[in-house]
Design a protein around this motif. Structure first.
Motif, PDB file in Angstrom:
ATOM      1  N   LEU A   1      65.234  -9.531  95.814  1.00 35.87           N
ATOM      2  CA  LEU A   1      66.126  -8.747  94.946  1.00 35.87           C
ATOM      3  C   LEU A   1      65.572  -8.648  93.531  1.00 35.87           C
ATOM      4  N   GLY A   2      64.832  -9.685  93.109  1.00 34.96           N
ATOM      5  CA  GLY A   2      64.285  -9.704  91.752  1.00 34.96           C
ATOM      6  C   GLY A   2      62.845  -9.272  91.679  1.00 34.96           C
ATOM      7  N   GLY A   3      62.209  -9.040  92.822  1.00 36.19           N
ATOM      8  CA  GLY A   3      60.799  -8.642  92.819  1.00 36.19           C
ATOM      9  C   GLY A   3      59.875  -9.829  92.600  1.00 36.19           C
ATOM     10  N   ASP A   4      58.592  -9.530  92.418  1.00 31.38           N
ATOM     11  CA  ASP A   4      57.610 -10.595  92.194  1.00 31.38           C
ATOM     12  C   ASP A   4      57.790 -11.255  90.831  1.00 31.38           C
ATOM     13  N   PRO A   5      57.529 -12.572  90.719  1.00 32.76           N
ATOM     14  CA  PRO A   5      57.244 -13.521  91.812  1.00 32.76           C
ATOM     15  C   PRO A   5      58.511 -13.852  92.592  1.00 32.76           C
ATOM     16  N   VAL A   6      58.427 -13.722  93.908  1.00 32.63           N
ATOM     17  CA  VAL A   6      59.601 -13.831  94.772  1.00 32.63           C
ATOM     18  C   VAL A   6      60.231 -15.219  94.721  1.00 32.63           C
ATOM     19  N   VAL A   7      59.410 -16.258  94.772  1.00 30.27           N
ATOM     20  CA  VAL A   7      59.947 -17.622  94.806  1.00 30.27           C
ATOM     21  C   VAL A   7      60.712 -17.928  93.523  1.00 30.27           C
ATOM     22  N   GLU A   8      60.076 -17.669  92.387  1.00 31.61           N
ATOM     23  CA  GLU A   8      60.698 -17.967  91.095  1.00 31.61           C
ATOM     24  C   GLU A   8      61.977 -17.158  90.901  1.00 31.61           C
ATOM     25  N   ASN A   9      61.944 -15.885  91.272  1.00 40.24           N
ATOM     26  CA  ASN A   9      63.130 -15.050  91.092  1.00 40.24           C
ATOM     27  C   ASN A   9      64.256 -15.462  92.026  1.00 40.24           C
ATOM     28  N   GLY A  10      63.915 -15.904  93.230  1.00 44.46           N
ATOM     29  CA  GLY A  10      64.946 -16.390  94.144  1.00 44.46           C
ATOM     30  C   GLY A  10      65.655 -17.604  93.586  1.00 44.46           C
ATOM     31  N   VAL A  11      64.889 -18.511  92.999  1.00 48.44           N
ATOM     32  CA  VAL A  11      65.469 -19.714  92.397  1.00 48.44           C
ATOM     33  C   VAL A  11      66.360 -19.353  91.220  1.00 48.44           C
ATOM     34  N   ILE A  12      65.884 -18.434  90.372  1.00 48.89           N
ATOM     35  CA  ILE A  12      66.654 -18.042  89.182  1.00 48.89           C
ATOM     36  C   ILE A  12      67.972 -17.380  89.581  1.00 48.89           C
ATOM     37  N   ILE A  13      67.927 -16.473  90.574  1.00 52.59           N
ATOM     38  CA  ILE A  13      69.159 -15.820  91.030  1.00 52.59           C
ATOM     39  C   ILE A  13      70.140 -16.854  91.583  1.00 52.59           C
ATOM     40  N   ALA A  14      69.610 -17.796  92.355  1.00 54.30           N
ATOM     41  CA  ALA A  14      70.474 -18.845  92.917  1.00 54.30           C
ATOM     42  C   ALA A  14      71.072 -19.716  91.823  1.00 54.30           C
ATOM     43  N   GLN A  15      70.272 -20.075  90.831  1.00 51.98           N
ATOM     44  CA  GLN A  15      70.777 -20.864  89.706  1.00 51.98           C
ATOM     45  C   GLN A  15      71.844 -20.087  88.947  1.00 51.98           C
ATOM     46  N   ASN A  16      71.585 -18.810  88.745  1.00 47.82           N
ATOM     47  CA  ASN A  16      72.504 -17.988  87.962  1.00 47.82           C
ATOM     48  C   ASN A  16      73.849 -17.820  88.661  1.00 47.82           C
ATOM     49  N   ASN A  17      73.851 -18.024  89.977  1.00 49.64           N
ATOM     50  CA  ASN A  17      75.094 -17.909  90.732  1.00 49.64           C
ATOM     51  C   ASN A  17      75.632 -19.265  91.180  1.00 49.64           C
ATOM     52  N   CYS A  18      75.107 -20.323  90.550  1.00 49.41           N
ATOM     53  CA  CYS A  18      75.631 -21.674  90.758  1.00 49.41           C
ATOM     54  C   CYS A  18      75.548 -22.132  92.204  1.00 49.41           C
ATOM     55  N   PHE A  19      74.424 -21.859  92.864  1.00 46.79           N
ATOM     56  CA  PHE A  19      74.244 -22.317  94.237  1.00 46.79           C
ATOM     57  C   PHE A  19      74.123 -23.838  94.270  1.00 46.79           C
ATOM     58  N   PRO A  20      74.463 -24.451  95.407  1.00 47.35           N
ATOM     59  CA  PRO A  20      74.263 -25.905  95.552  1.00 47.35           C
ATOM     60  C   PRO A  20      72.787 -26.265  95.424  1.00 47.35           C
ATOM     61  N   ASN A  21      72.522 -27.468  94.948  1.00 46.63           N
ATOM     62  CA  ASN A  21      71.143 -27.935  94.771  1.00 46.63           C
ATOM     63  C   ASN A  21      70.332 -27.855  96.060  1.00 46.63           C
ATOM     64  N   ALA A  22      70.970 -28.199  97.189  1.00 43.12           N
ATOM     65  CA  ALA A  22      70.240 -28.232  98.458  1.00 43.12           C
ATOM     66  C   ALA A  22      69.722 -26.849  98.838  1.00 43.12           C
ATOM     67  N   VAL A  23      70.511 -25.808  98.574  1.00 41.52           N
ATOM     68  CA  VAL A  23      70.082 -24.438  98.886  1.00 41.52           C
ATOM     69  C   VAL A  23      68.969 -24.004  97.940  1.00 41.52           C
ATOM     70  N   ILE A  24      69.120 -24.315  96.661  1.00 42.83           N
ATOM     71  CA  ILE A  24      68.092 -23.944  95.677  1.00 42.83           C
ATOM     72  C   ILE A  24      66.771 -24.619  96.015  1.00 42.83           C
ATOM     73  N   LYS A  25      66.854 -25.854  96.462  1.00 42.92           N
ATOM     74  CA  LYS A  25      65.649 -26.584  96.849  1.00 42.92           C
ATOM     75  C   LYS A  25      64.917 -25.862  97.975  1.00 42.92           C
ATOM     76  N   ILE A  26      65.658 -25.373  98.962  1.00 44.34           N
ATOM     77  CA  ILE A  26      65.059 -24.647 100.084  1.00 44.34           C
ATOM     78  C   ILE A  26      64.419 -23.349  99.597  1.00 44.34           C
ATOM     79  N   LEU A  27      65.109 -22.634  98.707  1.00 45.57           N
ATOM     80  CA  LEU A  27      64.551 -21.384  98.181  1.00 45.57           C
ATOM     81  C   LEU A  27      63.283 -21.633  97.374  1.00 45.57           C
ATOM     82  N   SER A  28      63.219 -22.755  96.693  1.00 47.03           N
ATOM     83  CA  SER A  28      62.024 -23.074  95.900  1.00 47.03           C
ATOM     84  C   SER A  28      60.832 -23.400  96.792  1.00 47.03           C
ATOM     85  N   GLU A  29      61.107 -23.699  98.063  1.00 43.50           N
ATOM     86  CA  GLU A  29      60.039 -24.032  99.017  1.00 43.50           C
ATOM     87  C   GLU A  29      59.716 -22.865  99.942  1.00 43.50           C
TER      88      GLU A  29
END
Length: 419
Positions: A310-338
């Motif tokens: 949704l955020g474009g490249d870099p995909v991993v970093e943007n996925g983490v930022i979107i998840a953080q911005n929407n207050c996702f649980p730590n466990a989910v953010i950890k998976i997205l960062s990997e």
């Protein structure tokens, strides 16, 4: 000429240092001080200031004292916010979320009102041990201790002696320490008895140090405070602590609800990606159930695995930022960062399950339906895909055993969702 060179060197050094500093600040603002968190952080500071004003008004302080207390409280609020955020900023091995900030605000708000009410109690009778214990039930111990000390400092403004202040601090420390004992169910009865004994003995001993006598009123208030503390421990600890422990599960339910804005946004972004997310989510959940892993986390992590697109490249970093911005649980953010092991190694069984599922589903989507009508072809695609990923060593740090890997492979060979 040497002087010019030296001057230019100093200027370049300043520019480099400035760029590093700006980059550091930008990282904090963009990736850490996200919108929803900022509101809660400002609320904490604001509430500290309001607490000082209310305390001054209720206790008839003159304007200068009230303003001073207000400024001191604002200072504590800013320091507490820095403590919360700096802890997250330096926890680089575990991406941060902010679903617990709402809980902190709720406990802090309740604590303010309880503290204001307790400030009218007679000296040495404030139930500081019980208050600190209940705060620690829902917050981590460092947060609870900081908040408890802050509240005791407020009450200390109306205390007549430093001995009374020391008494409150001692009670607060006992309350925080008792939670570690109360977490072990076989020792709960003893912890409750200690709460009663501490509530009676500590104020009595400090009162004797101050006045060299024992007052039956202090004994009575201590007993009532201890009895109230025992009831609070018995009936409130588990509900409060459960909210802390299972806050992630509540968030998992929320973020996969069909009405959730990110679910709808992924569907609007691409129907193909949405269908892929649904398939990965279902299959990952089934795989987790087969090997006894966390089904809900696997399903939710599988759905949002490609969130960074949704955020474009870099995909991993943007996925983490979107998840953080929407207050996702730590466990989910950890998976997205990997994601695909690009930025960091896959470190959990659930993350490995999702990676396997995503890889297999992606391979099936690329092949034509005619090829997949043969059971032999399907098995070969699954075996080849999984063996390629496994041989790369990407799951070495995940904790996934060979037995679990084989069970997943066998299950996927029979999984109808892949077709």
């Amino acid at each position: 000429m040497a002087e010019v060179t030296q001057s230019e060197g100093k200027e370049n050094l300043k520019q480099t240092a400035g760029a590093i500093f700006e980059g550091f600040i930008e990282d904090i603002i963009i990736e850490r001080f996200i919108a929803k968190r900022v509101v809660k952080l400002f609320y904490l500071v604001f509430l500290c200031g309001v607490c000082g004003i209310l305390y001054g008004f209720l206790h008839g302080m003159h304007l200068g004292e009230t303003v001073s207390l207000f400024l001191l409280n604002i200072l504590f609020g800013a320091l507490f916010v820095f403590y919360l955020e700096s802890g997250r900023l330096h926890r680089l091995d575990e991406p941060d979320a902010s679903e617990d900030y709402g809980r902190i605000c709720a406990y802090f708000t309740a604590g303010v009102f309880l503290m204001l009410a307790a400030s009218f109690l007679p000296e040495y009778t404030v139930p500081a041990a019980m208050a600190a214990f209940l705060l620690t039930a829902g917050l981590d111990r460092e947060q609870a201790l900081a908040v408890s000390i802050f509240f005791m400092i407020q009450i200390a403004f109306d205390a007549n002696s430093t001995v009374a202040i020391a008494c409150y601090f001692m009670l607060a420390l006992f309350g925080v320490v008792l939670t570690s004992m109360y977490e072990q169910k076989p020792y709960r009865r003893y912890a409750e008895m200690i709460m009663l004994a501490v509530s009676v003995s500590v104020p009595t001993l400090f009162y004797y140090l101050a006045y060299e006598k024992v007052d039956w009123k202090i004994l009575l208030f201590g007993f009532l405070s201890g009895a109230l503390g025992m009831l609070g421990m018995h009936f409130l600890y588990d509900p409060l602590h459960a909210r802390l422990v299972w806050s992630n599960e509540i968030s998992l339910d929320t973020i996969v609800d069909p009405s959730y804005h990110l679910v709808r946004e992924i569907k609007r972004y691409s129907q193909v990606d949405y269908n892929h997310a649904i398939r990965v989510s279902k299959i990952a959940g089934h795989c987790a159930a087969v090997i006894g892993a966390d089904v809900k986390l696997s399903a939710v992590g599988g759905f949002y695995y490609r969130l960074g697109k949704l955020g474009g490249d870099p995909v991993v970093e943007n996925g983490v930022i979107i998840a953080q911005n929407n207050c996702f649980p730590n466990a989910v953010i950890k998976i997205l960062s990997e994601y695909n092991g690009k930025r960091s190694a896959i470190s959990s069984i659930e993350s490995a399950i999702i990676h396997i599922t995503d890889a297999v589903v992606t391979k099936f989507e690329l092949l034509d339906h005619t090829t997949l009508t043969s059971a032999w072809n399907r098995d070969m695609v699954i075996y080849q895909t999984m063996n390629e990923k496994s041989s790369s060593g990407i799951y070495d740090k995940s904790g996934l055993t060979m037995n679990q890997f084989l069970k997943i492979r066998e299950f996927l060979a029979k999984e109808e969702e892949l077709l």
